[in-house]
Design an enzyme around this catalytic site. Structure first.
Site: not given
Ligand code: NAP
Length: 481
Positions: A175, A250, A284, A385
């Site tokens: 997804k 992650e 991140c 963040e």
């Molecule tokens: P996010 O809002 O947490 O979303 C991540 C993924 O989870 C998306 O595909 C999202 O779908 C999905 N999602 C949302 N709600 C969910 C739920 N209740 N159950 C299951 N899946 C769900 O994160 P983002 O805004 O896309 O990315 C930014 C964040 O990712 C930042 O905090 C960043 O630090 C972190 N990140 C971490 C790493 C690492 O390797 N540590 C790498 C890159 C990014 P939708 O798009 O439909 O909301």
């Protein structure tokens, strides 16, 4: 690239509409225009895809190591052959500079090559147990893996999950983030061309709390690998806990970049800039807290602000662009909220913080790179963040103080240390609570080395050979003499 794309779900090797018939529009972050419509997968689609992936398990795990290696190498070659088209798609979808998108597509191809090479080198063991016979371990696939990806580095992070999962003989339901599903869908199609059997790799774009939650809680999914925010990661972990799924998380970061007086300043200034402003700070691993030893504080900030002002903000597909658009206007609002908060908290705004006024940026989610000085480690801008082009500079007086500030965070993902004193570098590196760290450079992510966080930055590791443990189960077998 001007045409309006229509995208579907990939289930069992077929491109199909969502069962509900619903679609979601994609907005170009650089113009604000709608440029694509994507089928919005829901609970029913996730269920279908998981059932298909479950049925495909038996045949994929039987594909021998030679053939599986070939297939993943084919996929790497197809990614390279389609490299420019994929990079342009990614650049437009995320708003990131085309140069960065090209690099990420290259990394995705490298990733499939790396794990293709691992397939026939990773196996079980024989173990000298205290009984007459032989104990051995078999490394077996986990089963159906539910992979949930974020929007910041869509193709690279997807490859980090898909390549090791396929290498270990698992099947997949992916997804992608709602805002960035395009290269994930292309990857699924290229995998079919490469010889991955239909049903092994399914791609379901859809809303996170519907499709993502359905995937994380589906009883036939045996492992969840999630990259995204800490808040959602925690929710996904709860869903996966119900039936004891394996899980890798992650999550977010607020990494520190520590610069000591004996550092190579020319290098440290430029890397301090790029280790927070790459991908417009939506990284991140962004070293968004800059800890400067007091005697170099003023000079470092003077030189850094000069470099900040030289940066070329531009449209993502223009070759010379260094800073593209943020992912959306809503996200830019969030980042701007932090900039306002920083001012209210008493930090000094050295440069940036404004929306660029040129006509070409109208409608897009552009924002000037922003440098704050005199930041107190307790301020919200130093603790939360921001995930945008914002750097917070904090002075320190002693090594102990620098370590304490670096560790004053709920996160622990990345970081850098700048010093010519290797004794100090090692001492400080050991003391910092983080999953990855770089000394005298701003970069610590390598395909061949484990990557992941401590504290609220995550659980488990991706990349390197370490990730293969997370995509396989060890079975112990004892054969009596
Ligand atoms: P996010 O809002 O947490 O979303 C991540 C993924 O989870 C998306 O595909 C999202 O779908 C999905 N999602 C949302 N709600 C969910 C739920 N209740 N159950 C299951 N899946 C769900 O994160 P983002 O805004 O896309 O990315 C930014 C964040 O990712 C930042 O905090 C960043 O630090 C972190 N990140 C971490 C790493 C690492 O390797 N540590 C790498 C890159 C990014 P939708 O798009 O439909 O909301």
């Amino acid at each position: 690239m001007g045409s309006h794309l229509q995208e579907l779900l990939l289930i069992g090797g077929d491109l199909v509409p969502a069962a509900s018939g619903l679609q979601a529009d994609l907005v170009d972050p650089a113009t604000g225009e709608i440029w694509a419509a994507v089928a919005a997968g829901g609970v029913e689609d996730i269920d279908r895809a998981v059932q298909v992936a479950d049925q495909a398990r038996a045949s994929w795990r039987k594909v021998n190591s030679h053939d599986r290696t070939r297939i993943l190498l084919n996929l790497a070659n197809l990614i390279r052959a389609q490299g420019e088209a994929l990079a342009q798609l990614e650049s437009r979808n995320v708003g990131k500079p085309i140069r960065e998108a090209r690099e990420e597509v290259g990394l995705a191809a490298d990733c499939f090559e790396y794990y293709a090479g691992a397939i026939n080198k990773i196996g079980g063991q024989t173990i000298p147990v205290a009984a007459a016979g032989i104990s051995m371990t078999l490394r077996e696939p986990v089963g159906v893996c539910g992979l949930i990806a974020p929007w910041n580095f869509p193709i690279a992070i997807t490859a980090w999950k898909v390549a090791p999962a396929l290498a270990m003989g698992n099947t997949i339901v992916l997804k992608p983030a709602s805002q960035t599903p395009l290269t994930a869908l292309r990857l699924g199609e290229l995998a079919l061309q490469a010889g991955v059997p239909a049903g092994v790799f399914n791609v379901i774009p859809g809303v996170g709390n519907v499709a993502g939650a359905a995937l994380a809680s589906h009883p036939l999914v045996r492992k969840v690998s999630f990259t995204g925010s800490t808040e959602i990661g925690s929710a996904v972990m709860k869903l996966a806990a119900e039936d004891i799924k394996r899980i890798t998380l992650e999550l977010g970061g607020k990494s520190a970049n520590l610069v000591f007086v004996d550092a190579d300043l020319d290098k440290a200034v430029l890397k301090a800039l790029w280790s927070v402003l790459g991908n417009a700070g939506q990284d991140c691993c962004a070293r968004s807290r800059l800890l400067l030893e007091r005697p170099l504080y003023e000079e470092f900030l003077y030189r850094l602000s000069h470099e900040f002002k030289k940066l070329k903000i531009g449209l993502p597909l223009q070759e010379e662009t260094e800073i593209g658009a943020l992912i959306s206007l809503a996200h830019r609002d969030r980042v701007q909220h932090y900039i306002e908060l920083g001012k209210q908290e008493g930090a000094t705004l050295v440069c940036g913080g404004m929306i660029p006024s040129q006509d070409e940026f109208r409608g897009g989610a552009f924002l000037q790179p922003t440098l704050f000085a005199d930041v107190d480690p307790n301020m919200k801008i130093a603790q939360e963040e921001i995930f945008g082009p914002v750097l917070c500079a904090i002075p320190f007086d002693t090594e102990e103080e620098a370590i304490a500030i670096a560790n004053q965070s709920l996160y622990g993902l990345s970081g850098s240390i700048w010093t010519r004193d290797m004794g100090r570098a090692l001492r400080v590196a050991r003391a910092i609570e983080t999953g990855v760290l770089s000394i005298n450079t701003g970069h610590s992510v390598h395909l061949e080395a484990p990557f992941g966080g401590v504290k609220r930055s995550g659980l488990g590791r991706e990349l390197g050979l370490a990730v293969l443990d997370h995509y396989s189960e060890l079975k112990s077998i004892f054969i009596a003499e």
